[in-house]
Design an enzyme around this catalytic site. Sequence first.
Site, PDB file in Angstrom:
ATOM      1  N   ASN A  16       0.866  -1.165   0.000  1.00  0.00           N
ATOM      2  CA  ASN A  16       0.000   0.000   0.000  1.00  0.00           C
ATOM      3  C   ASN A  16       0.911   1.224   0.000  1.00  0.00           C
ATOM      4  OD1 ASN A  16      -1.817   2.018   0.460  1.00  0.00           O
ATOM      5  ND2 ASN A  16      -2.709   1.119   2.313  1.00  0.00           N
ATOM      6  N   ARG A  94      -2.605  -1.836  -3.587  1.00  0.00           N
ATOM      7  CA  ARG A  94      -3.745  -0.930  -3.523  1.00  0.00           C
ATOM      8  C   ARG A  94      -3.496   0.189  -4.539  1.00  0.00           C
ATOM      9  NH1 ARG A  94      -5.276   2.691   1.663  1.00  0.00           N
ATOM     10  NH2 ARG A  94      -7.295   3.376   0.922  1.00  0.00           N
ATOM     11  N   HIS A 182     -12.182   4.641  -0.694  1.00  0.00           N
ATOM     12  CA  HIS A 182     -12.264   3.770   0.490  1.00  0.00           C
ATOM     13  C   HIS A 182     -13.005   2.472   0.178  1.00  0.00           C
ATOM     14  CE1 HIS A 182     -11.740   7.506   3.253  1.00  0.00           C
ATOM     15  NE2 HIS A 182     -10.593   6.852   3.167  1.00  0.00           N
ATOM     16  N   ARG A 242      -8.189  17.868   5.060  1.00  0.00           N
ATOM     17  CA  ARG A 242      -9.015  18.269   3.911  1.00  0.00           C
ATOM     18  C   ARG A 242     -10.361  18.783   4.405  1.00  0.00           C
ATOM     19  NH1 ARG A 242      -8.577  12.474   1.132  1.00  0.00           N
ATOM     20  NH2 ARG A 242      -7.119  11.988   2.791  1.00  0.00           N
ATOM     21  N   GLU A 384      -8.247  -3.609   4.968  1.00  0.00           N
ATOM     22  CA  GLU A 384      -8.079  -3.416   3.520  1.00  0.00           C
ATOM     23  C   GLU A 384      -7.018  -4.364   2.959  1.00  0.00           C
ATOM     24  OE1 GLU A 384      -7.689   0.535   4.958  1.00  0.00           O
ATOM     25  OE2 GLU A 384      -8.710   1.337   3.207  1.00  0.00           O
TER      26      GLU A 384
END
Length: 399
Positions: A16, A94, A182, A242, A384
């Site tokens: 990842n 990923r 996601h 963000r 994940e």
Amino acid sequence: MRASKQSGASAILVINAGSSSIKFALYDASAQSGDRLLDGQISGIGTAAVAADIPDQAGDFGHLPEAADHEAAISWLLWGLGKGGVEIIAAGHRVVHGGPAFSAACLVDLSVEAEIERLIPLARLHNPHNLAAIRAVRALWPDLPQVVCFDTAFHATQPEIATTLALPERLRSAGIRRYGFHGLSYQSVAARLDVALSGGLPQRVIVAHLGNGASLCALREGKSIATTMGFTPLDGLIMGTRPGLTDPGVLLYLLEEQGMSVQQVSRLLQKESGLAGLSGIGADMRVLEASTEPSARFAIDAFCYRIVREAGSLAAALGGLDAFVFTGGIGENSEGVRAKVMDGLAWLGAKPDAAANNARAGREPSLISAAGSPLPVYVVRTDEEGIIAAETARLAGSD
Ligand code: AMP
């Protein structure tokens, strides 16, 4: 970093690669269970503070080159893993943005690499690093099967009405639309809850992935039908740095009236806003929860308020709600955020069980709403990497 087993088996390598870190994990490819053998990471890539956190079982890696960039860090990692005792039989990556082309994980070939490269303008912070990792693996081990798993792919089930931006046709046909992210986390959470509940996954579910990046996803019968992130991971909820949903007129104002450059606006939206911008303290929820500063309180309140508002929007898209789920670093660990959000979801039937909410979440999904709560609320740990390992095993033909 954790190492749960002595290595020595055949393994699947999961990578990842983020903007400043590379996380990796090895999964046992011989066991049905797909156990995680070990994991580690390199952080601070591109800075003077680049550092590796690698378990001893992974082998003797020697020193990480000073100020290693992504290429150097990945090559160093692969070289070290190659020297270790584990036979790596496939690698899974990923990839953040799969654009319109990728609606599922797939084996990597040169045309897949080229398509991921073509998508770089849609995810400049992520796809270049994902691609660098794929190419580094190919350079070192050209025959190793590689699989890519996209954060956008899970949302391919969304209806056109949910993904369309109200822009002229020439822009829509150029791929400017909502994608959502996601997805690997939502896939993992939906699968875990489906297994854990005797009746399987409820029909209409909202999953809140609350971490440094944050989004909500509306699932109908386990499939994504709407989500809060859009064309990029900038939309929707307030995040660590963000702002999420922001009137695009603000951006025009900053560019036209305040004389900010595109780079300055980009930095503002990626690095300087969200919890960090609101609090003036930082993005880390643990630090904000421990702070007595009013700005920290306000940042947390605003974070929860936005979640509740967006949950209302997704509940409308679903036509009702049968369960709400928390996951991600904040969702799994902050009882304060969960309590505030559940309070805001009282109108949808959420009745918290304070003791269950305050208990530390375990490996298995836990129910944190009271017995008889019209809306059941769960905490589910996301995995994940486990999804990437399973998809890689399936596509590389090793399970
Ligand atoms: P993630 O991006 O999923 O790794 O999540 C990172 C976020 O989770 C950061 O804001 C952390 O402060 C937050 N987090 C991790 N552990 C805790 C905790 N015990 N309580 C509150 N927030 C936490």
